[in-house]
Design a protein around this motif. Structure first.
Motif, PDB file in Angstrom:
ATOM      1  N   TYR A  22       0.820  -1.297  -0.008  1.00 30.52           N
ATOM      2  CA  TYR A  22      -0.130   0.089  -0.105  1.00 30.52           C
ATOM      3  C   TYR A  22       0.689   1.224   0.090  1.00 30.52           C
ATOM      4  CZ  TYR A  22      -3.798   3.236   1.106  1.00 30.52           C
ATOM      5  OH  TYR A  22      -4.474   4.515   0.904  1.00 30.52           O
ATOM      6  N   LYS A  23       1.798   1.449   0.901  1.00 32.21           N
ATOM      7  CA  LYS A  23       2.576   2.698   0.866  1.00 32.21           C
ATOM      8  C   LYS A  23       3.242   3.043  -0.308  1.00 32.21           C
ATOM      9  CE  LYS A  23       3.112   2.940   5.962  1.00 32.21           C
ATOM     10  NZ  LYS A  23       2.263   3.879   6.321  1.00 32.21           N
ATOM     11  N   ASN A  24       3.679   2.070  -1.025  1.00 33.06           N
ATOM     12  CA  ASN A  24       4.615   2.195  -2.152  1.00 33.06           C
ATOM     13  C   ASN A  24       3.789   1.674  -3.527  1.00 33.06           C
ATOM     14  OD1 ASN A  24       6.984   3.171  -0.937  1.00 33.06           O
ATOM     15  ND2 ASN A  24       7.128   1.056  -0.111  1.00 33.06           N
ATOM     16  N   ARG A  25       2.436   1.487  -3.248  1.00 37.26           N
ATOM     17  CA  ARG A  25       1.662   0.844  -4.480  1.00 37.26           C
ATOM     18  C   ARG A  25       2.209   1.735  -5.788  1.00 37.26           C
ATOM     19  NH1 ARG A  25      -1.384   4.009  -1.298  1.00 37.26           N
ATOM     20  NH2 ARG A  25      -3.058   4.997  -2.056  1.00 37.26           N
ATOM     21  N   PHE A  26       2.015   2.953  -5.900  1.00 37.31           N
ATOM     22  CA  PHE A  26       2.288   3.774  -7.140  1.00 37.31           C
ATOM     23  C   PHE A  26       3.580   3.508  -7.695  1.00 37.31           C
ATOM     24  CE2 PHE A  26      -1.255   6.018  -4.775  1.00 37.31           C
ATOM     25  CZ  PHE A  26      -2.352   5.663  -5.523  1.00 37.31           C
ATOM     26  N   LYS A  27       4.487   3.352  -7.245  1.00 36.66           N
ATOM     27  CA  LYS A  27       5.793   3.138  -7.456  1.00 36.66           C
ATOM     28  C   LYS A  27       6.335   1.658  -7.924  1.00 36.66           C
ATOM     29  CE  LYS A  27       7.918   6.592  -4.911  1.00 36.66           C
ATOM     30  NZ  LYS A  27       8.488   7.280  -3.838  1.00 36.66           N
ATOM     31  N   LYS A  28       5.409   0.796  -7.127  1.00 36.87           N
ATOM     32  CA  LYS A  28       5.517  -0.793  -7.502  1.00 36.87           C
ATOM     33  C   LYS A  28       4.630  -1.489  -8.620  1.00 36.87           C
ATOM     34  CE  LYS A  28       8.030  -1.773  -3.312  1.00 36.87           C
ATOM     35  NZ  LYS A  28       8.164  -2.842  -2.078  1.00 36.87           N
ATOM     36  N   GLU A  29       3.627  -0.781  -8.616  1.00 39.83           N
ATOM     37  CA  GLU A  29       2.371  -1.209  -9.173  1.00 39.83           C
ATOM     38  C   GLU A  29       2.033  -0.112 -10.307  1.00 39.83           C
ATOM     39  OE1 GLU A  29       0.613  -3.414 -11.653  1.00 39.83           O
ATOM     40  OE2 GLU A  29       1.210  -4.571 -10.039  1.00 39.83           O
ATOM     41  N   LYS A  30       2.511  -0.157 -11.558  1.00 46.31           N
ATOM     42  CA  LYS A  30       2.161   1.113 -12.550  1.00 46.31           C
ATOM     43  C   LYS A  30       0.668   1.278 -12.814  1.00 46.31           C
ATOM     44  CE  LYS A  30       6.228   2.147 -12.906  1.00 46.31           C
ATOM     45  NZ  LYS A  30       6.510   3.100 -11.980  1.00 46.31           N
ATOM     46  N   LYS A  31      -0.028  -0.022 -12.705  1.00 46.78           N
ATOM     47  CA  LYS A  31      -1.551  -0.117 -12.996  1.00 46.78           C
ATOM     48  C   LYS A  31      -2.379   0.730 -12.086  1.00 46.78           C
ATOM     49  CE  LYS A  31      -0.866  -3.809 -16.345  1.00 46.78           C
ATOM     50  NZ  LYS A  31      -0.952  -5.001 -16.811  1.00 46.78           N
ATOM     51  N   CYS A  32      -1.944   0.888 -10.791  1.00 48.01           N
ATOM     52  CA  CYS A  32      -2.740   1.035  -9.672  1.00 48.01           C
ATOM     53  C   CYS A  32      -3.232   2.370  -9.889  1.00 48.01           C
ATOM     54  CB  CYS A  32      -1.915   0.962  -8.297  1.00 48.01           C
ATOM     55  SG  CYS A  32      -2.926   1.133  -6.814  1.00 48.01           S
ATOM     56  N   LEU A  33      -4.624   2.725  -9.759  1.00 45.52           N
ATOM     57  CA  LEU A  33      -5.133   3.976  -9.854  1.00 45.52           C
ATOM     58  C   LEU A  33      -5.333   4.682  -8.602  1.00 45.52           C
ATOM     59  CD1 LEU A  33      -8.237   2.909 -12.241  1.00 45.52           C
ATOM     60  CD2 LEU A  33      -5.848   3.935 -12.917  1.00 45.52           C
ATOM     61  N   SER A  34      -5.140   5.920  -8.512  1.00 44.02           N
ATOM     62  CA  SER A  34      -5.268   6.684  -7.331  1.00 44.02           C
ATOM     63  C   SER A  34      -6.859   6.851  -7.343  1.00 44.02           C
ATOM     64  CB  SER A  34      -4.741   8.254  -7.475  1.00 44.02           C
ATOM     65  OG  SER A  34      -5.563   8.797  -8.523  1.00 44.02           O
ATOM     66  N   MET A  35      -7.248   7.302  -6.232  1.00 43.97           N
ATOM     67  CA  MET A  35      -8.890   7.556  -5.902  1.00 43.97           C
ATOM     68  C   MET A  35      -9.277   8.275  -6.958  1.00 43.97           C
ATOM     69  SD  MET A  35     -11.133   5.918  -4.467  1.00 43.97           S
ATOM     70  CE  MET A  35     -10.100   4.687  -3.576  1.00 43.97           C
ATOM     71  N   LEU A  36      -8.753   9.584  -7.245  1.00 39.79           N
ATOM     72  CA  LEU A  36      -9.268  10.309  -8.408  1.00 39.79           C
ATOM     73  C   LEU A  36      -9.501   9.672  -9.633  1.00 39.79           C
ATOM     74  CD1 LEU A  36     -10.380  13.193  -8.716  1.00 39.79           C
ATOM     75  CD2 LEU A  36      -7.863  13.847  -9.076  1.00 39.79           C
ATOM     76  N   GLU A  37      -8.380   8.721  -9.989  1.00 33.94           N
ATOM     77  CA  GLU A  37      -8.419   8.216 -11.162  1.00 33.94           C
ATOM     78  C   GLU A  37      -9.331   7.241 -11.254  1.00 33.94           C
ATOM     79  OE1 GLU A  37      -3.552   8.354 -12.789  1.00 33.94           O
ATOM     80  OE2 GLU A  37      -4.102   7.258 -11.068  1.00 33.94           O
ATOM     81  N   ALA A  38      -9.879   6.519 -10.171  1.00 29.97           N
ATOM     82  CA  ALA A  38     -10.651   5.485 -10.199  1.00 29.97           C
ATOM     83  C   ALA A  38     -11.994   6.127 -10.262  1.00 29.97           C
ATOM     84  CB  ALA A  38     -10.613   4.631  -8.822  1.00 29.97           C
ATOM     85  N   ILE A  39     -12.115   7.107  -9.838  1.00 24.09           N
ATOM     86  CA  ILE A  39     -13.470   8.031  -9.931  1.00 24.09           C
ATOM     87  C   ILE A  39     -13.625   8.332 -11.217  1.00 24.09           C
ATOM     88  CG2 ILE A  39     -14.838   9.861  -9.069  1.00 24.09           C
ATOM     89  CD1 ILE A  39     -13.625   9.362  -6.278  1.00 24.09           C
TER      90      ILE A  39
END
Length: 118
Positions: free
Chosen positions: A68-85
């Motif tokens: 979780y703490k490094n999800r955007f660095k380790k998983e390129k497909k992970c969306l921020s909450m704003l992107e998910a919305i």
């Protein structure tokens, strides 16, 4: 400043989106259902229930992200909450979108809710 590329897609800086997302949609709203970690849903004609594939980083027992703490660095497909919305990736009963009347969830969440009631 033009935010659109020549192909009509929006350009943005991921780090700014992530910061804006965490400021607007704090983590403590999350109910840790894991449904935002769905990455694929297949609907087979042989089966009436959709097949769901979750992110490899989701701990299916705790419903929490293992990175979780490094999800955007380790998983390129992970969306921020704003992107998910913005791409309508969340279920309509998610605390982050449940108060938006115009929000439309993906087709499979209704199927998943009825499956869990059985």
């Amino acid at each position: 400043m033009n935010i659109f590329t020549s192909k009509g897609t929006i350009k943005y800086e991921k780090e700014k989106i992530i910061k804006l997302s965490s400021e607007m949609f704090p983590d403590d709203l999350c109910e840790q259902c894991g449904r935002c970690c769905i990455i694929h849903v297949f609907n087979s004609t042989e089966c009436s229930e959709p097949e769901v594939v979750y992110c490899n980083h989701l701990d299916t027992e705790t419903k929490r992200c293992k990175i979780y703490k490094n999800r955007f660095k380790k998983e390129k497909k992970c969306l921020s909450m704003l992107e998910a919305i913005m791409v309508s990736a969340l279920p309509k009963d998610c605390p982050y979108v449940k108060n938006y009347e115009s929000y439309e969830e993906p087709w499979f969440y209704d199927c998943l809710r009825s499956k869990s009631k059985d």
